[in-house]
Design a protein around this motif. Structure first.
Motif, PDB file in Angstrom:
ATOM      1  N   VAL A  68     -14.334  -1.584  -5.370  1.00 32.94           N
ATOM      2  CA  VAL A  68     -13.760  -2.712  -4.634  1.00 32.94           C
ATOM      3  C   VAL A  68     -12.243  -2.733  -4.836  1.00 32.94           C
ATOM      4  CG1 VAL A  68     -13.706  -5.227  -4.417  1.00 32.94           C
ATOM      5  CG2 VAL A  68     -15.897  -4.045  -4.681  1.00 32.94           C
ATOM      6  N   GLY A  69     -11.776  -2.513  -6.048  1.00 36.69           N
ATOM      7  CA  GLY A  69     -10.343  -2.446  -6.315  1.00 36.69           C
ATOM      8  C   GLY A  69      -9.677  -1.316  -5.554  1.00 36.69           C
ATOM      9  N   ALA A  70     -10.346  -0.152  -5.494  1.00 35.48           N
ATOM     10  CA  ALA A  70      -9.794   0.993  -4.769  1.00 35.48           C
ATOM     11  C   ALA A  70      -9.721   0.711  -3.276  1.00 35.48           C
ATOM     12  CB  ALA A  70     -10.626   2.246  -5.040  1.00 35.48           C
ATOM     13  N   LEU A  71     -10.725   0.035  -2.736  1.00 32.99           N
ATOM     14  CA  LEU A  71     -10.693  -0.326  -1.315  1.00 32.99           C
ATOM     15  C   LEU A  71      -9.537  -1.278  -1.028  1.00 32.99           C
ATOM     16  CD1 LEU A  71     -14.496  -0.779  -0.561  1.00 32.99           C
ATOM     17  CD2 LEU A  71     -13.013   1.068   0.240  1.00 32.99           C
ATOM     18  N   LEU A 109     -17.487  -5.001   1.648  1.00 34.06           N
ATOM     19  CA  LEU A 109     -17.422  -4.098   2.801  1.00 34.06           C
ATOM     20  C   LEU A 109     -17.213  -4.819   4.131  1.00 34.06           C
ATOM     21  CD1 LEU A 109     -20.036  -1.368   1.815  1.00 34.06           C
ATOM     22  CD2 LEU A 109     -17.543  -1.106   2.012  1.00 34.06           C
ATOM     23  N   PRO A 110     -17.951  -5.865   4.441  1.00 32.91           N
ATOM     24  CA  PRO A 110     -17.749  -6.523   5.746  1.00 32.91           C
ATOM     25  C   PRO A 110     -16.375  -7.171   5.898  1.00 32.91           C
ATOM     26  CG  PRO A 110     -19.878  -7.133   4.816  1.00 32.91           C
ATOM     27  CD  PRO A 110     -19.110  -6.419   3.736  1.00 32.91           C
ATOM     28  N   ARG A 111     -15.678  -7.399   4.805  1.00 30.28           N
ATOM     29  CA  ARG A 111     -14.353  -8.032   4.866  1.00 30.28           C
ATOM     30  C   ARG A 111     -13.227  -7.009   5.050  1.00 30.28           C
ATOM     31  NH1 ARG A 111     -16.405 -10.624   0.126  1.00 30.28           N
ATOM     32  NH2 ARG A 111     -14.818  -9.534  -1.093  1.00 30.28           N
ATOM     33  N   GLN A 112     -13.541  -5.739   5.103  1.00 33.76           N
ATOM     34  CA  GLN A 112     -12.512  -4.715   5.228  1.00 33.76           C
ATOM     35  C   GLN A 112     -11.915  -4.716   6.634  1.00 33.76           C
ATOM     36  OE1 GLN A 112     -11.539  -2.779   2.432  1.00 33.76           O
ATOM     37  NE2 GLN A 112     -12.822  -4.402   1.580  1.00 33.76           N
ATOM     38  N   ALA A 113     -10.596  -4.675   6.705  1.00 33.23           N
ATOM     39  CA  ALA A 113      -9.921  -4.643   8.003  1.00 33.23           C
ATOM     40  C   ALA A 113      -9.765  -3.217   8.518  1.00 33.23           C
ATOM     41  CB  ALA A 113      -8.547  -5.312   7.888  1.00 33.23           C
ATOM     42  N   SER A 114      -9.741  -2.251   7.605  1.00 33.51           N
ATOM     43  CA  SER A 114      -9.611  -0.836   7.977  1.00 33.51           C
ATOM     44  C   SER A 114     -10.951  -0.144   7.767  1.00 33.51           C
ATOM     45  CB  SER A 114      -8.548  -0.158   7.105  1.00 33.51           C
ATOM     46  OG  SER A 114      -7.306  -0.806   7.236  1.00 33.51           O
ATOM     47  N   TRP A 147     -28.886  -1.391   0.481  1.00 32.42           N
ATOM     48  CA  TRP A 147     -27.938  -2.508   0.540  1.00 32.42           C
ATOM     49  C   TRP A 147     -26.731  -2.154   1.408  1.00 32.42           C
ATOM     50  CZ3 TRP A 147     -27.529  -3.614  -5.433  1.00 32.42           C
ATOM     51  CH2 TRP A 147     -28.754  -4.120  -5.890  1.00 32.42           C
ATOM     52  N   VAL A 148     -26.180  -0.953   1.196  1.00 34.55           N
ATOM     53  CA  VAL A 148     -24.997  -0.542   1.960  1.00 34.55           C
ATOM     54  C   VAL A 148     -25.375  -0.309   3.427  1.00 34.55           C
ATOM     55  CG1 VAL A 148     -23.191   1.205   2.212  1.00 34.55           C
ATOM     56  CG2 VAL A 148     -23.807   0.364  -0.072  1.00 34.55           C
ATOM     57  N   ALA A 149     -26.515   0.306   3.664  1.00 36.88           N
ATOM     58  CA  ALA A 149     -26.957   0.550   5.044  1.00 36.88           C
ATOM     59  C   ALA A 149     -27.134  -0.761   5.810  1.00 36.88           C
ATOM     60  CB  ALA A 149     -28.254   1.351   5.053  1.00 36.88           C
ATOM     61  N   ALA A 150     -27.568  -1.799   5.118  1.00 36.02           N
ATOM     62  CA  ALA A 150     -27.791  -3.091   5.777  1.00 36.02           C
ATOM     63  C   ALA A 150     -26.494  -3.700   6.300  1.00 36.02           C
ATOM     64  CB  ALA A 150     -28.473  -4.061   4.818  1.00 36.02           C
TER      65      ALA A 150
END
Length: 167
Positions: A68-71, A109-114, A147-150
């Motif tokens: 999460v920090g790296a993202l 993940l859903p909050r990522q703008a890029s 979880w990630v696929a969802a």
């Protein structure tokens, strides 16, 4: 636009190459978030081979634990996380709460703008492992992948170097 993409497949299925191509399609340069750790010469060679193949279009960020920090650090350009399975290994062998880390990643993940492309291994199609750690890892990897696929906009299965769109 598709923002979160999960690329899964077995060993040597072509998933990293497919994920790299998909990430670069969003723009250049791209960030490569590497979760692998080189604990021996063989792994050092694997990492070097991946780096040579990628070339100058990538900015590499080694992050074995804090995805999460790296993202957040690499926001603003397309990102490739390679791979979730090694990240899970790092968490489990380091005694970290992989479920908490996985939920934090899935929430972020859903909050990522890029765009974010994530690579993972599909490991649950084989035999039942003979020891508890291996069974726990197999089960954890299966849950993390679900979880990630969802939350992913797209899921691709790599088979013999070919991408098969699952979602």
């Amino acid at each position: 636009m598709t923002r979160i993409i999960l690329v899964t497949g077995g060993a040597r299925s072509g998933k990293s190459r497919i994920a790299e191509e998909r990430t670069l399609a969003f723009g250049r340069p791209a960030s490569y978030i590497a979760t692998a750790q080189a604990f021996d010469t063989e792994m050092e060679k694997r990492i070097a081979t991946h780096q040579e193949r990628r070339g100058v279009e990538w900015v590499t960020h080694a992050e074995p634990l804090d995805l999460v920090g790296a993202l957040n650090l690499t926001e603003g350009q397309p990102r490739l996380v390679d791979c979730l399975t090694l990240w899970l290994t790092n968490l489990m062998l380091g005694g970290h709460d992989w479920q908490l880390a996985g939920r934090e990643l899935v929430s972020a993940l859903p909050r990522q703008a890029s765009p974010v492309v994530l690579v993972t291994n599909e490991i649950g199609a084989g035999i039942v492992p003979e020891n508890k750690l291996a069974r726990d890892f197999r089960d954890a990897a299966g849950l993390l992948n679900q979880w990630v696929a969802a939350v992913a906009d797209e899921v691709t299965l790599a088979v013999a170097g070919l991408p098969l769109k699952v979602k």
